[in-house]
Scaffold this motif. Structure first.
Motif, mmCIF file in Angstrom:
data_model
loop_
_atom_site.group_PDB
_atom_site.id
_atom_site.type_symbol
_atom_site.label_atom_id
_atom_site.label_comp_id
_atom_site.label_asym_id
_atom_site.label_seq_id
_atom_site.Cartn_x
_atom_site.Cartn_y
_atom_site.Cartn_z
ATOM 1 N N GLU A 1 17.967 -3.332 15.489
ATOM 2 C CA GLU A 1 17.096 -1.555 14.421
ATOM 3 C C GLU A 1 17.208 -0.458 15.878
ATOM 4 O O GLU A 1 16.811 0.569 15.671
ATOM 5 C CB GLU A 1 16.766 -2.374 14.013
ATOM 6 N N GLU A 2 16.016 -1.662 16.917
ATOM 7 C CA GLU A 2 15.822 -0.379 18.004
ATOM 8 C C GLU A 2 16.980 0.677 18.391
ATOM 9 O O GLU A 2 16.758 1.161 18.930
ATOM 10 C CB GLU A 2 15.348 -1.556 18.632
ATOM 11 N N ALA A 3 18.245 -0.231 18.752
ATOM 12 C CA ALA A 3 18.730 0.767 19.646
ATOM 13 C C ALA A 3 19.238 2.137 18.693
ATOM 14 O O ALA A 3 19.463 3.270 19.482
ATOM 15 C CB ALA A 3 19.894 -0.321 19.838
ATOM 16 N N LEU A 4 19.265 1.604 17.397
ATOM 17 C CA LEU A 4 19.041 3.281 16.216
ATOM 18 C C LEU A 4 18.537 3.689 16.521
ATOM 19 O O LEU A 4 18.688 5.242 16.743
ATOM 20 C CB LEU A 4 20.133 2.213 15.120
ATOM 21 N N ALA A 5 17.293 3.436 16.676
ATOM 22 C CA ALA A 5 15.956 4.340 15.997
ATOM 23 C C ALA A 5 16.242 5.324 17.999
ATOM 24 O O ALA A 5 15.739 6.286 17.330
ATOM 25 C CB ALA A 5 14.810 3.547 16.256
ATOM 26 N N ARG A 6 16.414 4.399 18.453
ATOM 27 C CA ARG A 6 15.911 5.137 20.009
ATOM 28 C C ARG A 6 18.011 6.280 20.530
ATOM 29 O O ARG A 6 16.888 7.551 20.820
ATOM 30 C CB ARG A 6 16.125 4.394 21.426
ATOM 31 N N VAL B 1 18.946 8.041 18.081
ATOM 32 C CA VAL B 1 18.690 8.607 17.241
ATOM 33 C C VAL B 1 17.354 9.939 17.852
ATOM 34 O O VAL B 1 17.512 11.037 17.708
ATOM 35 C CB VAL B 1 18.333 8.899 15.662
ATOM 36 N N ILE B 2 16.751 9.419 18.288
ATOM 37 C CA ILE B 2 15.339 10.178 18.469
ATOM 38 C C ILE B 2 16.220 10.945 20.425
ATOM 39 O O ILE B 2 16.206 11.918 20.136
ATOM 40 C CB ILE B 2 14.086 9.301 18.840
ATOM 41 N N ASP B 3 16.875 10.242 21.030
ATOM 42 C CA ASP B 3 17.792 10.687 21.835
ATOM 43 C C ASP B 3 18.163 12.331 21.371
ATOM 44 O O ASP B 3 18.538 12.906 22.196
ATOM 45 C CB ASP B 3 18.920 9.974 23.043
ATOM 46 N N SER C 1 1.202 -1.427 -0.440
ATOM 47 C CA SER C 1 0.112 0.096 0.433
ATOM 48 C C SER C 1 1.218 1.486 -0.295
ATOM 49 O O SER C 1 2.345 1.743 -0.235
ATOM 50 C CB SER C 1 -1.275 0.289 1.302
ATOM 51 N N GLN C 2 -0.049 2.727 -0.416
ATOM 52 C CA GLN C 2 0.873 3.684 -0.212
ATOM 53 C C GLN C 2 0.971 4.256 0.720
ATOM 54 O O GLN C 2 0.626 4.178 1.976
ATOM 55 C CB GLN C 2 -0.400 5.073 -0.782
ATOM 56 N N PRO C 3 3.087 4.579 0.920
ATOM 57 C CA PRO C 3 2.749 4.605 3.115
ATOM 58 C C PRO C 3 2.748 6.294 2.777
ATOM 59 O O PRO C 3 2.690 7.515 1.682
ATOM 60 C CB PRO C 3 4.311 4.874 2.676
ATOM 61 N N ALA C 4 3.058 6.945 3.640
ATOM 62 C CA ALA C 4 2.591 8.657 3.953
ATOM 63 C C ALA C 4 3.847 8.868 3.270
ATOM 64 O O ALA C 4 5.140 8.636 2.802
ATOM 65 C CB ALA C 4 3.190 9.167 5.378
ATOM 66 N N LEU C 5 3.181 10.773 2.704
ATOM 67 C CA LEU C 5 4.559 11.552 1.675
ATOM 68 C C LEU C 5 4.955 12.020 2.457
ATOM 69 O O LEU C 5 6.434 12.855 1.983
ATOM 70 C CB LEU C 5 3.557 11.039 0.144
ATOM 71 N N LYS C 6 3.817 12.995 2.718
ATOM 72 C CA LYS C 6 4.587 14.268 4.204
ATOM 73 C C LYS C 6 5.095 13.354 5.183
ATOM 74 O O LYS C 6 3.752 12.593 5.815
ATOM 75 C CB LYS C 6 2.995 14.607 4.133
ATOM 76 N N TYR C 7 5.957 14.186 6.496
ATOM 77 C CA TYR C 7 6.172 14.037 7.903
ATOM 78 C C TYR C 7 5.729 15.376 8.934
ATOM 79 O O TYR C 7 6.153 16.252 7.790
ATOM 80 C CB TYR C 7 7.381 13.180 8.135
ATOM 81 N N LYS C 8 5.176 15.406 9.642
ATOM 82 C CA LYS C 8 5.437 17.051 10.499
ATOM 83 C C LYS C 8 6.980 17.219 10.501
ATOM 84 O O LYS C 8 6.843 18.887 10.970
ATOM 85 C CB LYS C 8 4.809 16.218 11.575
ATOM 86 N N GLY C 9 7.525 16.456 10.822
ATOM 87 C CA GLY C 9 9.328 16.707 10.709
ATOM 88 C C GLY C 9 10.066 15.547 11.141
ATOM 89 O O GLY C 9 9.910 13.950 11.192
ATOM 90 N N VAL C 10 11.199 16.035 11.491
ATOM 91 C CA VAL C 10 12.325 14.765 11.151
ATOM 92 C C VAL C 10 12.194 14.458 13.078
ATOM 93 O O VAL C 10 12.050 12.559 12.434
ATOM 94 C CB VAL C 10 13.718 15.177 11.842
ATOM 95 N N ARG C 11 11.989 14.565 13.905
ATOM 96 C CA ARG C 11 11.571 13.578 15.013
ATOM 97 C C ARG C 11 10.541 12.324 15.201
ATOM 98 O O ARG C 11 10.021 12.115 15.562
ATOM 99 C CB ARG C 11 11.857 15.010 16.601
ATOM 100 N N PRO C 12 9.207 13.261 14.359
ATOM 101 C CA PRO C 12 7.663 12.515 14.784
ATOM 102 C C PRO C 12 8.058 11.063 13.451
ATOM 103 O O PRO C 12 8.141 10.553 13.962
ATOM 104 C CB PRO C 12 6.705 13.188 13.616
#
Ligand code: OFO
Length: 172
Positions: free
Chosen positions: A130-135, A137-139, A74-85
């Motif tokens: 993968e989870e550690a990397l995403a965390r 980045v968010i930190d 399916s079509q993924p989202a094309l726009k995001y509210k910002g880098v953190r979201p």
């Protein structure tokens, strides 16, 4: 030879990995257009990695006498509210993927399919990374907040975060 039940469950995972690749590709394209070139490269690379995760599953299913199914997406989202979201969405998605991998492992144990169980261990450890990397980045993004200079450096240095998580994983 894998059972029909395991084959079906693995093909569900093929779909999830393909969706992951598609979602990260959409995120990468958004980031590139917004001028975040470092983040875009990071996400393009991640999209490619997810495709490899999908491919490994397809080949394993076929080798074990099943049929790997290439799914419609399916079509993924094309726009995001910002880098953190965006990265919060990445983390939530990876947590979901980890849960699905764990369910698969559980099905294999119940079915006494130790070959598939062994194959899935690669995915179990990949999900930790993968989870550690995403965390991580968010930190960093939390620390930066609205600081434009910090954000500029984040976009420039994001590739090194991945290398750092990989190195730590290698030490474990
Ligand atoms: Fe395939 O590891 Fe992310 O989703």
């Amino acid at each position: 030879m894998i059972s029909t039940k395991i084959e079906k469950a693995l093909n569900q995972q093929v779909l999830l990995e393909a969706e992951s690749s598609q979602i990260y590709l959409a995120m990468a394209s958004w980031a590139e257009v917004e001028g975040y070139n470092g983040i875009a490269d990071f996400l393009y690379t991640h999209s490619d990695e997810e495709r490899v995760h999908m491919l490994k599953l397809v080949k394993f299913i076929n080798e074990r006498g099943g049929r790997g199914i290439i799914p419609a997406l399916s079509q993924p989202a094309l726009k995001y509210k910002g880098v953190r979201p965006l990265f919060e969405q990445v983390l939530n998605h990876e947590i979901h993927v980890s849960e699905e991998i764990n369910k698969l492992v559980d099905i294999c144990l119940k079915d006494k399919d130790y070959t598939t169980h062994n194959f899935l261990q690669w995915y179990v450890s990949e999900q930790i990374e993968e989870e550690a990397l995403a965390r991580r980045v968010i930190d960093k993004l939390k620390l930066i907040g609205d600081d434009k200079g910090g954000f500029y450096m984040f976009d420039r240095d994001i590739a090194s975060l991945e290398a750092a998580v990989g190195r730590e994983k290698g030490r474990n």
